[in-house]
Scaffold this active site. Structure first.
Site, short mmCIF file in Angstrom:
data_model
loop_
_atom_site.label_atom_id
_atom_site.label_comp_id
_atom_site.label_asym_id
_atom_site.label_seq_id
_atom_site.Cartn_x
_atom_site.Cartn_y
_atom_site.Cartn_z
CG ASP A 53 39.23 29.79 42.68
OD1 ASP A 53 38.02 30.06 42.67
OD2 ASP A 53 39.87 29.63 43.73
CD GLU A 230 35.20 36.04 45.07
OE1 GLU A 230 35.76 36.49 46.09
OE2 GLU A 230 34.75 34.88 45.00
#
Length: 464
Positions: A53, A230
């Site tokens: 991420d 997401e």
């Protein structure tokens, strides 16, 4: 890669010409330069190991700041560097660690660092130690000038959302005088793990408007393993607002989609947004990169080259739960653009040196099934990307980026792609380089009738 062989041409807008053999122009010395100086982004793979991420800030006071999820999911870390390449070896500082128990003692995911109104904010996902799937977005704040100083950071609080349900991956951006929050959430009454939402903000930790659902997973590529949208990320360019998002399970099925809105549209109106029908960034068996996603964007040191930041694994098969596999590595590569102003992502690139595109006045050199074509506006970016791989004798071979097992091979007038490759030399010329075979100094690559062939005169190729 021997960077002394990276010979840059003249003005970027110069048109290609055809030069006879021997009319190469005087070779000029090219000092050793970094990948970033030449091509805009580093090619070190990975840029930062075991950091999923990944988020790289825009340059603030001459520094980039990097953060990402650590495999232990227990803290927020930062590193800083004046260059993107320098982030690889930059010292890492922990600015916040979860408590040993209770609220906020669970997962710590997907931190992002933002400079807003003279303060620093970290948006991150957190959960309760006693209920680790009670996932919600939180904010840290620091008033200090240096975000690397842990003493400045404190918990500002949880972002209160419309529904008290699984929510993660918050990011923020300002546009036309308004600040927005984007995030992923499991909305009650919708049969999906998470969808992507947008809302206007009253301040960096409080929503001002009701949420608008921008995308929910319905297409085949969005529902592999889990029904997931997401990890939104924002890029405002060319009169449009682009939002990337990640889809499906976090294994090799993980991929990226794209939403687009006009920059002047009401961003809180779902009708303002269009979702691209197909994913824009997917796993590549050829380059050995799997599960690319949860990206962010930054700009290279030149102040103009857009950079895609993402994570991916370098193996496909995972033992156990992908969530606990630690080898999602942070990577960067140049983001390109279609002539119509929409982003062109290409493939997650593999190992190797700087990447170039070769063009002449008729278009870009493009790897085809049988050889090299020249196309005015190819939509397959990966097929137009190449590496010049240095040999021990000073010659080079030209390697395909999206099919790295293939190299440009010359046999008489035929130019094909094989596993061997023909050694060549680049000769500086006005506007770019000519490329001649090492074995026959009188034989050059040239463009004729929309294809790359050979001849006694060489096309001047611009490198970009």
């Amino acid at each position: 890669m021997n960077r002394r062989t990276l010979l840059l041409g003249g003005a970027a807008g110069a048109l290609a010409t055809v030069l006879p053999a021997g009319a190469e122009g005087a070779p000029h010395a090219d000092p050793v330069r970094t990948d970033a100086e030449i091509y805009g982004v580093p090619t070190t793979q990975p840029l930062v190991s075991r950091r999923a991420d990944p988020f790289i800030s825009q340059r603030v006071d001459g520094k980039y700041y990097f953060t990402g999820s650590v495999p232990e999911y227990d803290r927020v870390v930062l590193r800083a560097s004046t260059t993107l390449a320098g982030l690889t070896d930059a010292a890492e500082t922990t600015i916040w660690t979860r408590p040993a128990s209770g609220k906020m003692g669970g997962f710590v995911w997907a931190p992002e660092l933002h400079r807003i109104d003279g303060k620093w904010y970290v948006y991150f996902t957190n959960s309760d130690a006693n209920d680790i799937w009670h996932i919600r977005p939180f904010v840290l704040e620091s008033s200090l000038a240096d975000p690397m100083d842990p003493a400045g950071w404190s918990v500002k609080g949880e972002i209160a959302l419309e529904w008290d349900s699984f929510a993660l991956d918050a990011t923020t951006f300002a546009h036309r005088g308004k600040r927005y929050l984007l995030w992923a959430q499991s909305e009650p009454e919708i049969a999906a793990n998470s969808s992507v939402y947008i809302a206007e903000m009253a301040n960096p930790w409080t929503l001002k408007s009701k949420p608008t659902r921008l995308t929910t997973p319905t297409r085949t590529w969005e529902i592999q393993g889990y029904k997931v949208n997401e990890g939104p990320a924002v890029l405002v360019r060319n009169g449009r607002v682009f939002v990337t998002f990640s889809a499906s399970a976090t294994d090799a099925n993980y991929c990226m989609g794209l939403l687009t809105a006009d920059a002047g549209a009401n961003l809180l109106d779902r009708a303002s947004w269009t979702k691209s029908p197909d994913p824009v960034f997917v796993s590549s068996d050829a380059t050995k990169r799997w599960g690319p996603g949860h990206n962010s964007f930054t700009v290279a040191e030149d102040g103009k080259t857009d950079v895609l930041v993402y994570h991916a694994r370098d193996y496909k098969q995972i033992t156990g739960d992908p969530l606990y596999d630690p080898n999602r590595h942070a990577r960067v590569q140049k983001l390109y653009w279609h002539p119509d102003g929409t982003p062109l992502f290409g493939v997650p690139v593999g190992d190797g040196g700087p990447i170039v595109r070769l063009s002449d006045r008729s278009g870009f050199v493009h790897r085809s099934a049988t050889g090299l074509d020249v196309l005015p506006a190819p939509r397959d970016l990966g097929a137009t990307q190449f590496r010049f791989v240095a040999g021990p004798d000073g010659t080079e071979t030209i390697q395909s980026v999206d099919q790295p097992s293939l190299f440009v091979t010359v046999s008489g007038t035929a130019v094909t792609l094989t596993a061997a490759g023909t050694p060549v030399r680049r000769i500086p010329a006005r506007g770019g380089v000519t490329i001649r075979t090492a074995a026959d100094p009188a034989l050059y690559l040239r463009v004729a009738a929309g294809a790359v062939t050979t001849g006694k005169s060489g096309t001047v190729f611009k490198l970009s």
